[in-house]
Design an enzyme around this catalytic site. Structure first.
Site, PDB file in Angstrom:
ATOM      1  N   LYS A 110      34.191 -25.917  -4.568  1.00  0.00           N
ATOM      2  CA  LYS A 110      35.368 -25.174  -4.965  1.00  0.00           C
ATOM      3  C   LYS A 110      35.887 -25.721  -6.277  1.00  0.00           C
ATOM      4  CE  LYS A 110      39.981 -24.467  -3.796  1.00  0.00           C
ATOM      5  NZ  LYS A 110      41.153 -24.880  -3.098  1.00  0.00           N
TER       6      LYS A 110
HETATM    7  P1  FBP Z   1      45.898 -22.125  -4.421  1.00  0.00           P
HETATM    8  O1  FBP Z   1      45.173 -20.817  -4.257  1.00  0.00           O
HETATM    9  O2  FBP Z   1      47.289 -22.092  -3.870  1.00  0.00           O
HETATM   10  O3  FBP Z   1      45.820 -22.609  -5.847  1.00  0.00           O
HETATM   11  O4  FBP Z   1      45.134 -23.161  -3.504  1.00  0.00           O
HETATM   12  C1  FBP Z   1      43.958 -23.748  -3.915  1.00  0.00           C
HETATM   13  C2  FBP Z   1      44.121 -25.244  -3.925  1.00  0.00           C
HETATM   14  O5  FBP Z   1      42.882 -25.864  -4.131  1.00  0.00           O
HETATM   15  C3  FBP Z   1      44.732 -25.835  -2.673  1.00  0.00           C
HETATM   16  O6  FBP Z   1      43.773 -26.112  -1.682  1.00  0.00           O
HETATM   17  C4  FBP Z   1      45.425 -27.020  -3.211  1.00  0.00           C
HETATM   18  O7  FBP Z   1      46.535 -27.403  -2.464  1.00  0.00           O
HETATM   19  C5  FBP Z   1      45.871 -26.559  -4.537  1.00  0.00           C
HETATM   20  O8  FBP Z   1      44.954 -25.619  -4.989  1.00  0.00           O
HETATM   21  C6  FBP Z   1      45.991 -27.718  -5.484  1.00  0.00           C
HETATM   22  O9  FBP Z   1      46.392 -27.276  -6.707  1.00  0.00           O
HETATM   23  P2  FBP Z   1      46.701 -28.329  -7.829  1.00  0.00           P
HETATM   24  O10 FBP Z   1      45.712 -29.441  -7.638  1.00  0.00           O
HETATM   25  O11 FBP Z   1      46.478 -27.580  -9.097  1.00  0.00           O
HETATM   26  O12 FBP Z   1      48.078 -28.787  -7.636  1.00  0.00           O
END
Ligand code: FBP
Length: 306
Positions: free
Chosen positions: A204
Site C-alpha cells: 500500500k
Molecule cells: P486514508 O484513506 O484515510 O488516507 O487512510 C489510509 C491510511 O494509510 C491509513 O491507514 C492511515 O491511518 C493514514 O492513511 C495515515 O495517513 P498519514 O500517514 O498521511 O497521516
C-alpha cells in the site's frame, strides 16, 4: 467458493506461500463486489491512532462506533476491513466471518515528534480474531526505518508460518524528504519495491505525484525516459516496481476530498494497472449513504464500467 481464473493466476505469483496464506489472500480477493476481478477496495480505520479520535471521527460521529466500520465495509461490498487491535476486538464476535479483516499490528500517533511506530498487535491476536492478514507500516527514510523493517521481518515470518497474509503500508517520511518528496514518483516506486522485497503480499502506497526527489535517481528517470506525465503512467511505474505486477499494490485515499477527484484517481489507478484503493477518511467521514454511493462508484470504476 470457486476461484476465478484471475485470482488463481494472482495466487500463482506467490510461489513460496503455504496453502493457508494463499487461502487467506483468496478470501480477500474473492470478497465483495470486486470479488474475483483481481481488483480491491479496502477500508482502513487506524486514523484514530494516527490522527486522533476527533480529527478522524467528528466529521461523522457515527464512526466513533467500531461496529460502524464493519457494517460500512460489508454494506459497501468491500474486500476487507483493516484496523488496530481494539477496533477489531470490539466487533470480532458480531462480525465473525462476515468480512475478511486485516489486523494492523503497528501504529504511530500524533503525540510524537519521531517518525516511528509501536508494535500494537501480534500474529497470535490476528489468529485469535480470525483475521486474514496482518498489516504493518514502514516509514522508509525515517531515522527508525531499519528498526521498523526488522520488526516487519520478524512479524512477516511469523504471519506466513501461521498461514496469514502480510499487507505493508510503505510511507516514506523522514529528515531527507520534504512533503513533496514523500509522494514523489521515484520515492513511491522505491517504497513500493522495498515492501515487495520485504515479502509483502499486498503493498500500500500513496498515489505518486510528478515530482522526482532523489538526486541519485533523477538521472535515470530522465535518461531512460520513465514517463510520469500523468497519474496512470506513474501508477504503472509503481506496478512495475512491485515485481512487474507480481505483487498486489493498492493506493491510499488520503485526506477528505471531493467525489470527482477520488473517482478520477481511481480511474488512473485502474488504467495504470494498480489493484485498487484503500480508502479510509474519504469513506467513513462522509455520512453513510454518501459513503456507500462513493464506494459503489469506485467499485464500478474498478470493474471497468465507469
Ligand atoms: P486514508 O484513506 O484515510 O488516507 O487512510 C489510509 C491510511 O494509510 C491509513 O491507514 C492511515 O491511518 C493514514 O492513511 C495515515 O495517513 P498519514 O500517514 O498521511 O497521516
Amino acid at each position: 467458493m470457486k476461484l476465478t481464473r484471475r485470482v488463481k493466476e494472482i495466487l500463482s505469483w506467490y510461489e513460496s506461500d503455504t496453502p493457508g496464506t494463499k487461502a487467506n489472500l483468496a478470501r480477500i480477493l474473492m470478497e465483495g463486489k470486486l470479488g474475483g476481478t483481481g481488483r480491491m477496495v479496502i477500508l482502513p480505520v487506524d486514523q484514530g491512532f494516527e490522527h486522533g479520535p476527533a480529527r478522524s471521527f467528528a466529521p461523522n460521529p457515527a464512526a466513533y462506533d467500531p461496529h460502524y466500520h464493519f457494517e460500512l465495509a460489508i454494506d459497501a461490498g468491500l474486500n476487507a476491513y483493516a484496523a488496530p487491535l481494539g477496533m477489531i476486538e470490539a466487533g470480532a464476535a458480531t462480525f465473525a466471518g462476515a468480512i475478511p479483516t486485516i489486523l494492523k499490528v503497528n501504529s504511530s500517533n500524533s503525540l510524537s515528534t519521531t517518525k516511528d511506530q509501536a508494535v500494537t498487535g501480534s500474529v497470535a491476536d490476528a489468529l485469535r480474531l480470525g483475521c486474514s492478514a496482518i498489516g504493518f507500516t514502514i516509514y522508509p527514510s525515517s531515522e527508525y526505518q531499519f528498526e521498523m523493517m526488522e520488526e516487519l521481518r520478524e512479524l512477516a515470518e511469523e504471519a506466513k508460518a501461521a498461514g496469514l497474509a502480510v499487507v505493508v503500508w510503505s510511507y516514506p517520511r523522514g529528515p531527507m524528504l520534504d512533503k513533496n518528496g514523500e509522494t514523489a514518483f521515484d520515492i513511491c516506486a522505491y517504497a513500493a519495491h522495498m515492501a515487495a522485497l520485504m515479502g509483502a503480499h499486498i503493498i500500500k502506497v500513496k498515489p505518486p505525484t510528478d515530482v522526482l526527489s532523489l538526486d541519485a535517481a533523477k538521472k535515470v528517470y530522465i535518461e531512460r525516459k520513465i514517463d510520469g506525465s500523468d497519474l496512470a503512467k506513474r501508477i504503472s511505474h509503481v506496478v512495475q516496481a512491485c515485481f512487474n505486477g507480481r505483487r498486489l499494490v493498492v493506493f491510499s485515499g488520503g485526506e477528505a476530498k471531493g467525489t470527482d477527484a477520488l473517482l478520477a484517481e481511481a480511474r488512473a489507478i485502474h488504467a495504470g494497472g494498480g489493484n485498487g484503493s484503500i480508502v479510509g477518511r474519504n469513506a467513513f467521514q462522509r455520512p453513510k449513504d454518501e459513503a456507500l454511493k462513493l464506494l459503489g462508484q469506485m467499485i464500478e470504476v474498478y470493474k471497468g464500467k465507469a
